[in-house]
Design a protein around this motif. Structure first.
Motif, PDB file in Angstrom:
ATOM      1  N   SER A   1      43.516  41.327  42.093  1.00 33.82           N
ATOM      2  CA  SER A   1      43.615  42.434  41.146  1.00 33.82           C
ATOM      3  C   SER A   1      42.420  42.506  40.190  1.00 33.82           C
ATOM      4  O   SER A   1      42.556  42.445  38.973  1.00 33.82           O
ATOM      5  N   ARG A   2      41.244  42.581  40.768  1.00 35.01           N
ATOM      6  CA  ARG A   2      39.967  42.706  40.054  1.00 35.01           C
ATOM      7  C   ARG A   2      39.652  41.525  39.135  1.00 35.01           C
ATOM      8  O   ARG A   2      38.915  41.659  38.166  1.00 35.01           O
ATOM      9  N   LYS A   3      40.207  40.386  39.435  1.00 39.60           N
ATOM     10  CA  LYS A   3      39.868  39.126  38.756  1.00 39.60           C
ATOM     11  C   LYS A   3      39.162  38.262  39.796  1.00 39.60           C
ATOM     12  O   LYS A   3      39.703  38.028  40.878  1.00 39.60           O
ATOM     13  N   ILE A   4      37.971  37.814  39.474  1.00 40.48           N
ATOM     14  CA  ILE A   4      37.172  37.049  40.428  1.00 40.48           C
ATOM     15  C   ILE A   4      36.957  35.650  39.878  1.00 40.48           C
ATOM     16  O   ILE A   4      36.496  35.484  38.751  1.00 40.48           O
ATOM     17  N   ILE A   5      37.301  34.647  40.691  1.00 40.58           N
ATOM     18  CA  ILE A   5      37.085  33.241  40.342  1.00 40.58           C
ATOM     19  C   ILE A   5      36.053  32.685  41.314  1.00 40.58           C
ATOM     20  O   ILE A   5      36.299  32.630  42.512  1.00 40.58           O
TER      21      ILE A   5
END
Length: 188
Positions: A22-26
């Motif tokens: 959901s548009r969170k990048i790790i």
């Protein structure tokens, strides 16, 4: 006319692990892990794998000019994250003075920078650096400090904070050039 689909693609280098949700990048690598949020931009982020090559695909549907321009911004941010978790970033800063020598002290294991004797003032200027950014004095060059970290945003924010702490007020800045300025930007 709006294009129906605009796509950008980034190849993921070896040794880097990416998780997206959901548009969170790790992004995690040999130095550490960085988390970025892109919830304010309407973009689809998908992880792809083809024949030993991993890549990230960014899609914008029916995007106007600004939304399509934000795609390039996101791809450059992600490529900076790749450099940060593998190598890291460092900014070299030099202190410049005409008469009164600027004394720079680094405390709390490189997290706190104290600036003394700026323009002969007795006031001690203190700045606490952002999270996971370290500062150290250069061993080779006099009056030089090195700011290191894995996230380009926080390293440049720390360098800008130090530079803005030493602004000359109520004097002609063409004559009074004293301060601490960025002299070099490198990857470690």
């Amino acid at each position: 006319m709006k294009p129906i689909l605009t796509t950008r693609k980034i190849d993921i280098p070896n040794g880097i692990d990416i998780q997206t949700k959901s548009r969170k990048i790790i992004v995690s690598g040999k130095i550490g892990c960085i988390i970025n949020y892109y919830k304010h931009i309407l973009v689809d982020i998908k992880k792809e794998k083809k024949e030993n090559k991993k890549s990230l695909r960014f899609n914008v549907w029916f995007g106007n000019r600004k939304k399509v321009a934000s795609l390039t911004t996101i791809t450059s941010h992600i490529s900076n994250l790749f450099i940060g978790v593998t190598v890291g970033f460092s900014y070299k800063m030099r202190s410049v003075y005409a008469h009164f020598p600027i004394n720079i002290e680094i405390k709390e294991k490189g997290r706190l920078v104290e600036i003394r004797n700026f323009l002969g003032e007795r006031r001690i200027r203190k700045i606490k650096l952002p999270f996971e950014v370290k500062c150290e004095k250069s061993e080779n060059t006099k009056d030089e400090i090195i700011i290191k970290g894995k996230d380009l945003k926080t390293v440049s924010l720390g360098a800008a904070s130090i530079q803005q702490l030493c602004l000359v007020k109520n004097k002609d800045i063409r004559k009074f050039l004293d301060g601490i300025y960025v002299s070099e930007k490198t990857n470690n």
